[in-house]
Design an enzyme around this catalytic site. Structure first.
Site, mmCIF file in Angstrom:
data_model
loop_
_atom_site.group_PDB
_atom_site.id
_atom_site.type_symbol
_atom_site.label_atom_id
_atom_site.label_comp_id
_atom_site.label_asym_id
_atom_site.label_seq_id
_atom_site.Cartn_x
_atom_site.Cartn_y
_atom_site.Cartn_z
ATOM 1 N N LYS A 73 -6.182 -7.685 -2.408
ATOM 2 C CA LYS A 73 -7.175 -7.357 -1.385
ATOM 3 C C LYS A 73 -8.571 -7.814 -1.819
ATOM 4 O O LYS A 73 -9.322 -8.388 -1.033
ATOM 5 C CB LYS A 73 -7.142 -5.857 -1.081
ATOM 6 C CG LYS A 73 -5.845 -5.410 -0.436
ATOM 7 C CD LYS A 73 -5.733 -3.920 -0.348
ATOM 8 C CE LYS A 73 -4.505 -3.486 0.431
ATOM 9 N NZ LYS A 73 -3.272 -4.211 0.147
ATOM 10 N N LYS A 125 6.396 -11.570 -4.446
ATOM 11 C CA LYS A 125 5.994 -10.723 -3.324
ATOM 12 C C LYS A 125 7.067 -9.678 -3.021
ATOM 13 O O LYS A 125 8.180 -10.022 -2.620
ATOM 14 C CB LYS A 125 5.759 -11.594 -2.083
ATOM 15 C CG LYS A 125 5.427 -10.821 -0.817
ATOM 16 C CD LYS A 125 4.068 -10.162 -0.884
ATOM 17 C CE LYS A 125 3.698 -9.508 0.438
ATOM 18 N NZ LYS A 125 2.422 -8.784 0.354
ATOM 19 N N GLY A 169 0.385 -1.614 5.257
ATOM 20 C CA GLY A 169 1.699 -1.087 5.639
ATOM 21 C C GLY A 169 1.670 0.345 6.121
ATOM 22 O O GLY A 169 2.430 0.722 7.017
ATOM 23 N N ASN A 170 0.767 1.181 5.549
ATOM 24 C CA ASN A 170 0.727 2.584 5.953
ATOM 25 C C ASN A 170 0.172 2.768 7.354
ATOM 26 O O ASN A 170 0.226 3.857 7.915
ATOM 27 C CB ASN A 170 -0.073 3.422 4.942
ATOM 28 C CG ASN A 170 -1.526 2.997 4.846
ATOM 29 O OD1 ASN A 170 -1.894 1.916 5.293
ATOM 30 N ND2 ASN A 170 -2.342 3.841 4.257
ATOM 31 N N LYS A 203 -0.351 -11.043 3.482
ATOM 32 C CA LYS A 203 -1.111 -10.920 4.732
ATOM 33 C C LYS A 203 -2.608 -10.870 4.502
ATOM 34 O O LYS A 203 -3.386 -11.271 5.364
ATOM 35 C CB LYS A 203 -0.639 -9.712 5.539
ATOM 36 C CG LYS A 203 -0.925 -8.356 4.939
ATOM 37 C CD LYS A 203 -2.136 -7.681 5.570
ATOM 38 C CE LYS A 203 -2.222 -6.251 5.103
ATOM 39 N NZ LYS A 203 -3.229 -5.947 4.138
#
Length: 326
Positions: free
Chosen positions: A274, A128, A11-12, A212
């Site tokens: 992740k 989420k 997101g960043n 994602k």
């Protein structure tokens, strides 16, 4: 053909503190300049990206404008809308960054549907987080008004949570594969993909957001990319994070990561998915490499610098890729 590399943007890499279109385009311009370094280094680039803040903000806009004549659109449609907007911004900025380097290579973003199972347990337990952060009081009030579920997220406040089913298959995979084989830089599976259920030839969207990182891992394995890079806010994964005995992970195997997961070393809302996505990719494509690092560390990594590089255990590397996962 050039070595394939799939980069999953966090997101960043899209949104910092300015949610306007121009603000996000500015962030993506810097992101594109970093991504262009992979192309300059000779890799065939595939890009995926998140959309948590964007889809949450879009849902708020939909709710604010809701009326009988102009009803709010459902979540799967909002995921598609953010795929389109982020893909549009990113492909233009990436094309511009490549042109400045004298590289003429086509870039395209593709609206991607990802099949999920209607029996996935997440539909009965939303987890989420999407959208902005709220105070506990505001979250409780909105939950009463809307029936939505809000949970505290990593000590930063409360966010709306929605179901996050695991990806089963990627509907547009044959098209994505053809684009990659033709040398097209492809932006796909944005926001985890539009969650759909397929039944007797019918495709129907569902109210959910796919993580994602997991959909990126699925696509990376299906494309058999040599490197699957997950970009996050830190250069490396750590164990004993923020403790006196903090340890940076550089070269690590799947079994070592599984041991650390058992020790609860990774936060559920940030690093754990992740790490799990990297493991999932390597289980399906054990000859590849999974890398977790930051956007700002790309050039350092390409020049032989440090990052968290994950490989399958030696016993797994001779296993064939499971075609059924496609």
């Amino acid at each position: 053909m050039s070595h394939k590399i799939l980069v999953a943007l966090g997101g960043n890499a899209i949104l910092t503190d300015d949610p306007t279109a121009q603000g996000q385009i500015s962030v993506l311009e810097a992101t594109a300049n970093q991504l262009a370094k992979f192309v300059e280094a000779g890799y065939q680039l595939i890009v995926t990206h998140g959309n948590g803040p964007q889809v949450g903000n879009l849902l708020l806009q939909q709710a604010a404008g809701h009326s009988q004549k102009n009803p709010a659109l459902p979540l799967d449609t909002c995921v598609a809308m953010t795929q389109g907007s982020i893909g549009y911004w990113l492909q233009n900025r990436l094309k511009e960054a490549l042109t400045k380097k004298g590289i003429q290579q086509p870039v395209v973003s593709i609206i991607t549907q990802v099949e999920v199972s209607q029996t996935d347990p997440s539909f009965s337990k939303p987890s989420k987080p999407i959208g902005p952060f709220f105070s506990k009081e505001d979250a409780e009030q909105m939950a009463k008004e809307t029936g939505d579920t809000f949970l505290e997220d990593a000590g930063r406040g409360y966010r709306k949570v929605v179901p996050s089913p695991k990806p089963v298959s990627i509907v547009e995979f044959p098209i994505i594969r053809n684009l990659v084989e033709d040398g097209v830089i492809t932006i796909a599976s944005g926001g985890g993909g539009i969650p759909v259920i397929q039944n007797n030839g019918t495709t129907s969207g569902v109210e959910a957001v796919i993580d994602k990182d997991f959909s990126s891992a699925k696509l990376a394995a299906m494309l058999e990319v040599e490197q699957f890079i997950i970009l996050t806010g830190v250069d490396n994964v750590y164990v004993h994070y923020n403790q006196p005995n903090q340890e940076k992970l550089e070269q690590v195997t799947v079994s070592q990561l599984e041991h650390y997961i058992h020790e609860n070393q990774f936060a559920a809302g940030s690093m754990l998915p992740k790490v799990e996505a990297a493991i999932d990719y390597l289980r399906h494509y054990p000859t590849g490499k999974a890398i977790i690092t930051s956007l700002n560390n790309i050039e350092n990594y390409l020049n032989g610098g440090t990052a968290t590089i994950i490989s399958a255990d030696e016993a797994s590397k001779g296993e064939s890729y499971d075609e059924n996962s496609k």
